[in-house]
Enzyme design. Sequence first.
Site, PDB file in Angstrom:
ATOM      1  N   PHE A   8      23.881   2.229 -34.027  1.00  0.00           N
ATOM      2  CA  PHE A   8      24.186   2.926 -32.773  1.00  0.00           C
ATOM      3  C   PHE A   8      24.524   4.376 -33.091  1.00  0.00           C
ATOM      4  CE2 PHE A   8      26.680   2.944 -28.588  1.00  0.00           C
ATOM      5  CZ  PHE A   8      25.549   2.774 -27.814  1.00  0.00           C
ATOM      6  N   THR A  95      19.284   1.111 -38.218  1.00  0.00           N
ATOM      7  CA  THR A  95      20.317   1.471 -39.204  1.00  0.00           C
ATOM      8  C   THR A  95      19.686   2.447 -40.211  1.00  0.00           C
ATOM      9  OG1 THR A  95      19.794  -0.433 -40.604  1.00  0.00           O
ATOM     10  CG2 THR A  95      21.551  -0.733 -38.980  1.00  0.00           C
ATOM     11  N   LYS A 124      12.339   3.117 -42.129  1.00  0.00           N
ATOM     12  CA  LYS A 124      11.223   3.174 -43.093  1.00  0.00           C
ATOM     13  C   LYS A 124      11.458   2.339 -44.352  1.00  0.00           C
ATOM     14  CE  LYS A 124      12.243   7.331 -42.372  1.00  0.00           C
ATOM     15  NZ  LYS A 124      12.643   8.708 -42.385  1.00  0.00           N
ATOM     16  N   VAL A 151       6.861   6.390 -38.526  1.00  0.00           N
ATOM     17  CA  VAL A 151       6.061   7.543 -38.960  1.00  0.00           C
ATOM     18  C   VAL A 151       5.826   8.416 -37.732  1.00  0.00           C
ATOM     19  CG1 VAL A 151       3.861   8.285 -39.980  1.00  0.00           C
ATOM     20  CG2 VAL A 151       4.892   6.110 -40.696  1.00  0.00           C
ATOM     21  N   GLY A 153       8.140   9.909 -35.797  1.00  0.00           N
ATOM     22  CA  GLY A 153       9.212   9.923 -34.782  1.00  0.00           C
ATOM     23  C   GLY A 153       8.652   9.496 -33.429  1.00  0.00           C
ATOM     24  N   GLY A 206      20.042  21.545 -38.551  1.00  0.00           N
ATOM     25  CA  GLY A 206      20.194  20.092 -38.435  1.00  0.00           C
ATOM     26  C   GLY A 206      18.951  19.320 -38.840  1.00  0.00           C
ATOM     27  N   ASP A 220      10.287  11.329 -48.856  1.00  0.00           N
ATOM     28  CA  ASP A 220      10.187  10.866 -47.463  1.00  0.00           C
ATOM     29  C   ASP A 220       8.715  10.838 -47.008  1.00  0.00           C
ATOM     30  OD1 ASP A 220      11.534  10.432 -44.695  1.00  0.00           O
ATOM     31  OD2 ASP A 220      10.216  12.149 -44.355  1.00  0.00           O
ATOM     32  N   LYS A 224       6.412   7.427 -45.943  1.00  0.00           N
ATOM     33  CA  LYS A 224       5.646   7.338 -44.683  1.00  0.00           C
ATOM     34  C   LYS A 224       4.155   7.160 -44.969  1.00  0.00           C
ATOM     35  CE  LYS A 224       8.889  10.202 -42.079  1.00  0.00           C
ATOM     36  NZ  LYS A 224       9.202  11.600 -41.777  1.00  0.00           N
ATOM     37  N   GLY A 317      13.890  13.323 -34.223  1.00  0.00           N
ATOM     38  CA  GLY A 317      14.738  13.577 -33.056  1.00  0.00           C
ATOM     39  C   GLY A 317      15.103  12.264 -32.384  1.00  0.00           C
TER      40      GLY A 317
HETATM   41  N1  NAP Z   1      16.960  10.600 -36.447  1.00  0.00           N
HETATM   42  C1  NAP Z   1      15.641  10.702 -36.392  1.00  0.00           C
HETATM   43  O1  NAP Z   1      15.094  11.699 -35.911  1.00  0.00           O
HETATM   44  C2  NAP Z   1      14.768   9.590 -36.913  1.00  0.00           C
HETATM   45  C3  NAP Z   1      13.376   9.649 -36.754  1.00  0.00           C
HETATM   46  C4  NAP Z   1      12.573   8.593 -37.217  1.00  0.00           C
HETATM   47  C5  NAP Z   1      13.166   7.508 -37.850  1.00  0.00           C
HETATM   48  N2  NAP Z   1      14.532   7.495 -38.002  1.00  0.00           N
HETATM   49  C6  NAP Z   1      15.130   6.316 -38.662  1.00  0.00           C
HETATM   50  O2  NAP Z   1      15.957   5.669 -37.707  1.00  0.00           O
HETATM   51  C7  NAP Z   1      17.077   5.049 -38.348  1.00  0.00           C
HETATM   52  C8  NAP Z   1      18.355   5.516 -37.672  1.00  0.00           C
HETATM   53  O3  NAP Z   1      18.452   6.922 -37.787  1.00  0.00           O
HETATM   54  P1  NAP Z   1      19.653   7.718 -37.118  1.00  0.00           P
HETATM   55  O4  NAP Z   1      19.290   9.164 -37.214  1.00  0.00           O
HETATM   56  O5  NAP Z   1      19.982   7.118 -35.789  1.00  0.00           O
HETATM   57  O6  NAP Z   1      20.840   7.397 -38.151  1.00  0.00           O
HETATM   58  P2  NAP Z   1      22.423   7.495 -37.890  1.00  0.00           P
HETATM   59  O7  NAP Z   1      22.701   8.482 -36.819  1.00  0.00           O
HETATM   60  O8  NAP Z   1      23.048   7.677 -39.214  1.00  0.00           O
HETATM   61  O9  NAP Z   1      22.794   6.049 -37.295  1.00  0.00           O
HETATM   62  C9  NAP Z   1      22.825   4.905 -38.078  1.00  0.00           C
HETATM   63  C10 NAP Z   1      23.610   3.824 -37.363  1.00  0.00           C
HETATM   64  O10 NAP Z   1      23.622   2.653 -38.188  1.00  0.00           O
HETATM   65  C11 NAP Z   1      24.989   2.215 -38.343  1.00  0.00           C
HETATM   66  N3  NAP Z   1      25.141   1.588 -39.666  1.00  0.00           N
HETATM   67  C12 NAP Z   1      25.099   2.175 -40.884  1.00  0.00           C
HETATM   68  N4  NAP Z   1      25.248   1.267 -41.862  1.00  0.00           N
HETATM   69  C13 NAP Z   1      25.398   0.080 -41.241  1.00  0.00           C
HETATM   70  C14 NAP Z   1      25.621  -1.241 -41.709  1.00  0.00           C
HETATM   71  N5  NAP Z   1      25.696  -1.543 -43.009  1.00  0.00           N
HETATM   72  N6  NAP Z   1      25.720  -2.228 -40.781  1.00  0.00           N
HETATM   73  C15 NAP Z   1      25.646  -1.939 -39.460  1.00  0.00           C
HETATM   74  N7  NAP Z   1      25.433  -0.708 -38.966  1.00  0.00           N
HETATM   75  C16 NAP Z   1      25.319   0.289 -39.848  1.00  0.00           C
HETATM   76  C17 NAP Z   1      25.832   3.448 -38.217  1.00  0.00           C
HETATM   77  O11 NAP Z   1      27.160   3.097 -37.866  1.00  0.00           O
HETATM   78  P3  NAP Z   1      28.278   4.215 -37.534  1.00  0.00           P
HETATM   79  O12 NAP Z   1      27.814   4.867 -36.238  1.00  0.00           O
HETATM   80  O13 NAP Z   1      29.515   3.437 -37.357  1.00  0.00           O
HETATM   81  O14 NAP Z   1      28.255   5.147 -38.690  1.00  0.00           O
HETATM   82  C18 NAP Z   1      25.068   4.180 -37.108  1.00  0.00           C
HETATM   83  O15 NAP Z   1      25.470   3.676 -35.852  1.00  0.00           O
HETATM   84  C19 NAP Z   1      16.974   5.433 -39.831  1.00  0.00           C
HETATM   85  O16 NAP Z   1      16.393   4.376 -40.541  1.00  0.00           O
HETATM   86  C20 NAP Z   1      16.055   6.670 -39.817  1.00  0.00           C
HETATM   87  O17 NAP Z   1      15.324   6.825 -41.008  1.00  0.00           O
HETATM   88  C21 NAP Z   1      15.327   8.479 -37.555  1.00  0.00           C
END
Ligand code: NAP
Length: 354
Positions: A8, A95, A124, A151, A153, A206, A220, A224, A317
């Site tokens: 989350f 996560t 990924k 891959v 976003g 960011g 990374d 992908k 994003g």
């Molecule tokens: N952000 C992007 O633009 C983007 C784009 C494409 C793919 N992704 C992928 O999407 C996924 C999430 O990215 P995000 O940016 O949303 O990451 P994030 O903001 O760091 O969120 C990760 C979430 O997972 C929770 N978490 C971490 N370790 C955990 C565990 N062991 N058990 C349960 N929950 C856990 C965290 O809890 P807390 O909130 O309590 O810390 C947080 O709510 C990643 O795999 C990333 O590679 C992201």
Amino acid sequence: MRLVLAGFGVVGQSFARLLMEEEKELAVNYGLVSQVVGIMDHSGWLVDEHGIDIKKALRSKKETGRVSSKGSKSAPSRSMDVIRDLEAEVLVEATPTNFKTGEPGFSHMKAAFESRKHVVTCNKGPLSLAYYALHELARHNGVQLRFSGAVGGGTPVLDFGKTCSLGDELVGIRGILNGTCNYILTRMEEEEVAFDEALDGAKKAGYAEADPSLDIDGYDSAVKLVITANHLLLSKAGINDVKIQGIRGISLKDVMQRKKERKAVRLIASVSKETGLSVKPTVIERSHPLCIRGANNAVEFECKYSGPKVIIGKGAGGPETATSLLRDLLEIRGKINSPTAALEAYELSGGRAA
Ligand SMILES: NC(=O)c1ccc[n+]([C@@H]2O[C@H](COP(=O)([O-])OP(=O)(O)OC[C@H]3O[C@@H](n4cnc5c(N)ncnc54)[C@H](OP(=O)(O)O)[C@@H]3O)[C@@H](O)[C@H]2O)c1
């Protein structure tokens, strides 16, 4: 459709917000009526089998940094039991990506499949380490695994590639799969700043992590590329099959020299039967469609009969990636309900085929 949400953070919250804000459109246009029955973050679980109030959960996360109430922390090992036991149809896994072990995402997905839940993910790590094993597990349990956000976003790179390959043959794929590197290279050529200064800019904007090595050393992009090659070319590839070179060694002098020649340096990931898999800085013409600016992604699909096709868009994003999760969810719903939906449409039309 009942959903369990693991993670989350940026993406998980954006997805929950999207479900809430588009609730009416999703029901009217796609017949999707969803209920989130479980949400997990580091603090543990928030569970309500009658449907979680998403607005309240988002507010609680913002104010307290957690979804679960104090004292209700469930150990990570319990998480698999919660995923298995909750009455739900889909696990949405968001996560953090772990490139070495795939955890905790891998175990979450496994628990979902074993309890016959579909999985939608943008994580990924598990996909790059165990692409075929995860698909086999899903197939064995009669459920689906979808991952279009892993891959590109919010840009549907994998779906576009799949469409290109229907009725034609994909012979090669190449493109920019990491927006952070592209942002750095663009700043170097447009603002004439050295690599370190451009990297600092990426951190401030960011785009880059505090430890940006996964981006700038090409890892990374390689992960992908492995997912893309396995999904679209059935490559059976792993990360060790990719020749990886990042952008760390690129000097401002190199970049400016190419600019004078009306060319540019871009970090290009590519795969074909002849050349195998590679990620490396590559000089391309400034007029080439892959020569995009800023933190974007661009991928070219080379088709045997119909030639090259390019897709360009934002590569990351929260709100953008959330749309990919939702697209996957709608695809799953379409597959589950298609015979019934077709029958309903047929009956509504008075028995005429649509
Ligand atoms: N952000 C992007 O633009 C983007 C784009 C494409 C793919 N992704 C992928 O999407 C996924 C999430 O990215 P995000 O940016 O949303 O990451 P994030 O903001 O760091 O969120 C990760 C979430 O997972 C929770 N978490 C971490 N370790 C955990 C565990 N062991 N058990 C349960 N929950 C856990 C965290 O809890 P807390 O909130 O309590 O810390 C947080 O709510 C990643 O795999 C990333 O590679 C992201």
